[in-house]
Design an enzyme around this catalytic site. Structure first.
Site, PDB file in Angstrom:
ATOM      1  N   TYR A 166      70.191  32.145  77.390  1.00  0.00           N
ATOM      2  CA  TYR A 166      71.195  33.185  77.683  1.00  0.00           C
ATOM      3  C   TYR A 166      71.192  34.320  76.670  1.00  0.00           C
ATOM      4  O   TYR A 166      71.760  35.381  76.914  1.00  0.00           O
ATOM      5  CB  TYR A 166      72.611  32.591  77.837  1.00  0.00           C
ATOM      6  CG  TYR A 166      73.218  31.980  76.593  1.00  0.00           C
ATOM      7  CD1 TYR A 166      73.648  32.763  75.530  1.00  0.00           C
ATOM      8  CD2 TYR A 166      73.393  30.609  76.501  1.00  0.00           C
ATOM      9  CE1 TYR A 166      74.213  32.191  74.400  1.00  0.00           C
ATOM     10  CE2 TYR A 166      73.961  30.024  75.386  1.00  0.00           C
ATOM     11  CZ  TYR A 166      74.362  30.815  74.336  1.00  0.00           C
ATOM     12  OH  TYR A 166      74.908  30.251  73.217  1.00  0.00           O
ATOM     13  N   GLU A 167      70.532  34.110  75.539  1.00  0.00           N
ATOM     14  CA  GLU A 167      70.412  35.197  74.555  1.00  0.00           C
ATOM     15  C   GLU A 167      69.277  36.148  74.931  1.00  0.00           C
ATOM     16  O   GLU A 167      69.048  37.140  74.250  1.00  0.00           O
ATOM     17  CB  GLU A 167      70.127  34.617  73.165  1.00  0.00           C
ATOM     18  CG  GLU A 167      71.278  33.811  72.599  1.00  0.00           C
ATOM     19  CD  GLU A 167      70.876  33.089  71.323  1.00  0.00           C
ATOM     20  OE1 GLU A 167      70.878  33.716  70.256  1.00  0.00           O
ATOM     21  OE2 GLU A 167      70.553  31.893  71.397  1.00  0.00           O
TER      22      GLU A 167
ATOM     23  N   HIS B  71      75.928  29.209  65.067  1.00  0.00           N
ATOM     24  CA  HIS B  71      74.562  28.721  64.850  1.00  0.00           C
ATOM     25  C   HIS B  71      74.047  29.376  63.584  1.00  0.00           C
ATOM     26  O   HIS B  71      73.982  30.590  63.511  1.00  0.00           O
ATOM     27  CB  HIS B  71      73.648  29.140  66.008  1.00  0.00           C
ATOM     28  CG  HIS B  71      73.900  28.376  67.255  1.00  0.00           C
ATOM     29  ND1 HIS B  71      73.125  27.321  67.639  1.00  0.00           N
ATOM     30  CD2 HIS B  71      74.847  28.510  68.193  1.00  0.00           C
ATOM     31  CE1 HIS B  71      73.586  26.845  68.775  1.00  0.00           C
ATOM     32  NE2 HIS B  71      74.627  27.553  69.129  1.00  0.00           N
TER      33      HIS B  71
ATOM     34  N   ALA C 161      77.084  21.094  72.434  1.00  0.00           N
ATOM     35  CA  ALA C 161      78.484  21.152  72.851  1.00  0.00           C
ATOM     36  C   ALA C 161      78.449  21.289  74.374  1.00  0.00           C
ATOM     37  O   ALA C 161      77.643  22.042  74.910  1.00  0.00           O
ATOM     38  CB  ALA C 161      79.154  22.360  72.226  1.00  0.00           C
TER      39      ALA C 161
ATOM     40  N   ASN D  18      85.451  20.541  76.042  1.00  0.00           N
ATOM     41  CA  ASN D  18      86.494  20.999  76.979  1.00  0.00           C
ATOM     42  C   ASN D  18      86.343  20.232  78.285  1.00  0.00           C
ATOM     43  O   ASN D  18      85.250  19.785  78.612  1.00  0.00           O
ATOM     44  CB  ASN D  18      86.355  22.511  77.246  1.00  0.00           C
ATOM     45  CG  ASN D  18      84.968  22.890  77.719  1.00  0.00           C
ATOM     46  OD1 ASN D  18      83.994  22.768  76.988  1.00  0.00           O
ATOM     47  ND2 ASN D  18      84.875  23.335  78.942  1.00  0.00           N
TER      48      ASN D  18
ATOM     49  N   HIS E 276      68.834  30.231  72.652  1.00  0.00           N
ATOM     50  CA  HIS E 276      69.192  29.889  74.037  1.00  0.00           C
ATOM     51  C   HIS E 276      68.580  30.888  75.011  1.00  0.00           C
ATOM     52  O   HIS E 276      68.407  32.060  74.666  1.00  0.00           O
ATOM     53  CB  HIS E 276      70.716  29.934  74.225  1.00  0.00           C
ATOM     54  CG  HIS E 276      71.470  29.015  73.324  1.00  0.00           C
ATOM     55  ND1 HIS E 276      71.823  29.367  72.046  1.00  0.00           N
ATOM     56  CD2 HIS E 276      71.954  27.763  73.530  1.00  0.00           C
ATOM     57  CE1 HIS E 276      72.481  28.362  71.490  1.00  0.00           C
ATOM     58  NE2 HIS E 276      72.571  27.380  72.353  1.00  0.00           N
TER      59      HIS E 276
ATOM     60  N   MET F  22      74.663  24.800  78.097  1.00  0.00           N
ATOM     61  CA  MET F  22      73.681  25.889  78.239  1.00  0.00           C
ATOM     62  C   MET F  22      72.455  25.688  77.359  1.00  0.00           C
ATOM     63  O   MET F  22      71.804  26.646  76.955  1.00  0.00           O
ATOM     64  CB  MET F  22      74.353  27.223  77.909  1.00  0.00           C
ATOM     65  CG  MET F  22      75.536  27.527  78.800  1.00  0.00           C
ATOM     66  SD  MET F  22      76.396  28.996  78.275  1.00  0.00           S
ATOM     67  CE  MET F  22      77.910  28.866  79.256  1.00  0.00           C
ATOM     68  N   SER F  23      72.153  24.447  77.041  1.00  0.00           N
ATOM     69  CA  SER F  23      70.975  24.209  76.187  1.00  0.00           C
ATOM     70  C   SER F  23      70.279  22.934  76.623  1.00  0.00           C
ATOM     71  O   SER F  23      70.444  22.465  77.735  1.00  0.00           O
ATOM     72  CB  SER F  23      71.424  24.087  74.723  1.00  0.00           C
ATOM     73  OG  SER F  23      72.193  22.926  74.535  1.00  0.00           O
TER      74      SER F  23
ATOM     75  N   HIS G  52      84.571  30.713  74.108  1.00  0.00           N
ATOM     76  CA  HIS G  52      83.559  30.238  73.149  1.00  0.00           C
ATOM     77  C   HIS G  52      84.248  29.798  71.851  1.00  0.00           C
ATOM     78  O   HIS G  52      83.882  28.791  71.249  1.00  0.00           O
ATOM     79  CB  HIS G  52      82.542  31.351  72.891  1.00  0.00           C
ATOM     80  CG  HIS G  52      81.377  30.909  72.052  1.00  0.00           C
ATOM     81  ND1 HIS G  52      80.527  29.897  72.437  1.00  0.00           N
ATOM     82  CD2 HIS G  52      80.924  31.326  70.834  1.00  0.00           C
ATOM     83  CE1 HIS G  52      79.608  29.724  71.500  1.00  0.00           C
ATOM     84  NE2 HIS G  52      79.825  30.566  70.521  1.00  0.00           N
TER      85      HIS G  52
ATOM     86  N   SER H 102      75.778  24.156  68.869  1.00  0.00           N
ATOM     87  CA  SER H 102      76.869  25.084  68.535  1.00  0.00           C
ATOM     88  C   SER H 102      78.023  24.406  67.809  1.00  0.00           C
ATOM     89  O   SER H 102      78.628  23.473  68.329  1.00  0.00           O
ATOM     90  CB  SER H 102      77.464  25.681  69.814  1.00  0.00           C
ATOM     91  OG  SER H 102      76.488  26.228  70.615  1.00  0.00           O
TER      92      SER H 102
END
Ligand code: HPA
Length: 276
Positions: free
Chosen positions: A86-87, A62, A114, A236, A84, A212-213, A248, A31
Site C-alpha cells: 500500500y506504500e 515502523h 497487526a 481491533n 507494504h 495489509m501485510s 491507524h 506495525s
C-alpha cells in the site's frame, strides 16, 4: 536491473561487510510491534537506508532497521519494520529482505503483524497463530520470470505454515498462560480499511483476521522452501454488524499494548527453535 540482481547485490553487501552474519532464522516485526527486539539484545543494528536495495518503510510505527541477535545457539536476524504494497512498493520490493535473509542462510521465518479480528470470538489484544491465509492483495511476488535456483514456478501451497513451528508456539503460549488463537489470515492491499460489506464477505470466505501485510512475504518464503510461522496481534474487532470506527493511531496504540505478551511469547518460541 532485474529483481534477482537487486537481491544478489544486497546479499553481496552482507557477505562483504558482515562475513560472520549467517542467520538461522528471520523474525519480522510488524506495525507498532517493535518492542521484542530490545529483549533480544541485538549484537548489531543497521538501518535499511544503509543496505543496498532495501525498501524503507514510510509508515509511522515502523522503524526500519535490521538487527542481528543470538538466542542460545540460534543466530537470528530481526527486521524491525517492513515495506507494504500500500506504500506503492512492488511485490518484489516487499519480499526482497526475506529473500536476502534466506540466501544468507535463514531457514525459518517468523512473521508478526497487526490485524483486525473478523472472528467474533477472537478478542482485541489477543494473538492468533496463522493456520492458513487467503491472498486478496491482487499481487503475487512470483509473477514474471522464475528463478529455478530460488524455487519452482508453481510452488505447492497445501501446507504453508509449519506444523512444527505452530506446535512450538502453542506450547509456548500454554507455558506462559497466553492463550493463542488459531485461524485464517486474510491479506488485503489496503490502505483503506474495510466497509461492513467487505468485512462480511471476508468472514464468509473463512477469514478470522485481516491485515495489509504478510501474505506476499509468505509466498516468497514458501517458494524458497522456508519454514514459516505467522503471528497476528489482534488490534481491533472488525465485525460487520457492529462496525466501530478504526484509525491507524488506534491500531498502533493497541499493538503497543500487545508488545509485552508478544515479547514473552517470541522469547519462549526462539528458545525452543533449533538451528536447522
Ligand atoms: N483491517 C485491515 N488491516 C488491519 C486491521 C483491519 O481491521 N487492523 C490492523 N490492520
Amino acid at each position: 536491473m532485474s529483481e534477482k540482481t537487486k537481491v544478489l547485490e544486497s546479499v553481496k553487501f552482507f557477505k562483504k561487510e558482515f562475513p560472520e552474519f549467517k542467520p538461522d532464522a528471520l523474525l519480522v516485526l510488524g506495525s507498532g510491534l517493535g518492542e521484542p527486539v530490545q529483549s533480544l539484545s541485538p549484537i548489531m543494528t543497521i538501518r535499511y537506508d544503509q543496505i543496498p536495495n532495501f525498501p524503507e518503510s514510510t509508515v509511522i510505527g515502523h522503524s526500519g532497521s535490521l538487527c542481528f541477535c543470538q538466542v542460545k545457539k540460534l543466530k537470528l536476524a530481526v527486521l524491525n519494520g517492513r515495506a507494504h504494497a500500500y506504500e506503492g512498493y512492488s511485490p518484489g520490493e516487499v519480499v526482497r529482505p526475506v529473500r536476502v535473509m534466506k540466501l544468507l542462510g535463514a531457514g525459518s521465518l517468523i512473521l508478526t503483524n497487526a490485524a483486525g479480528s473478523l472472528n467474533p470470538l477472537f478478542n482485541c489484544g489477543s494473538i492468533m497463530s496463522i493456520a492458513d491465509h487467503i491472498n486478496l492483495t491482487g499481487e503475487n511476488p512470483l509473477v514474471g520470470q522464475n528463478y529455478e535456483e530460488w524455487g519452482p514456478m508453481f510452488p505447492d501451497m497445501s501446507r504453508v505454515y509449519c506444523p512444527e513451528l505452530i506446535s512450538i508456539a502453542q506450547a509456548a503460549g500454554l507455558k506462559l498462560g497466553i492463550a493463542l488463537k488459531s485461524g485464517v489470515y486474510v491479506g488485503i492491499k489496503g490502505p483503506s480499511l474495510e466497509t461492513p460489506a467487505e468485512t462480511r464477505a471476508f468472514r464468509m470466505m473463512g477469514g478470522d483476521a485481516i491485515g495489509m501485510s504478510t501474505v506476499l512475504e509468505v509466498i516468497a518464503a514458501r517458494h524458497m522452501g522456508m519454514r514459516i510461522l505467522g503471528l497476528s496481534c489482534l488490534t481491533n474487532q472488525n465485525l460487520p454488524d457492529c462496525m466501530a470506527e478504526t484509525s491507524h493511531e488506534e491500531i498502533l496504540k493497541v499493538a503497543c499494548s500487545i508488545n509485552k505478551n508478544l515479547t514473552k511469547l517470541l522469547l519462549e518460541i526462539l528458545n525452543n527453535l533449533e538451528p536447522e
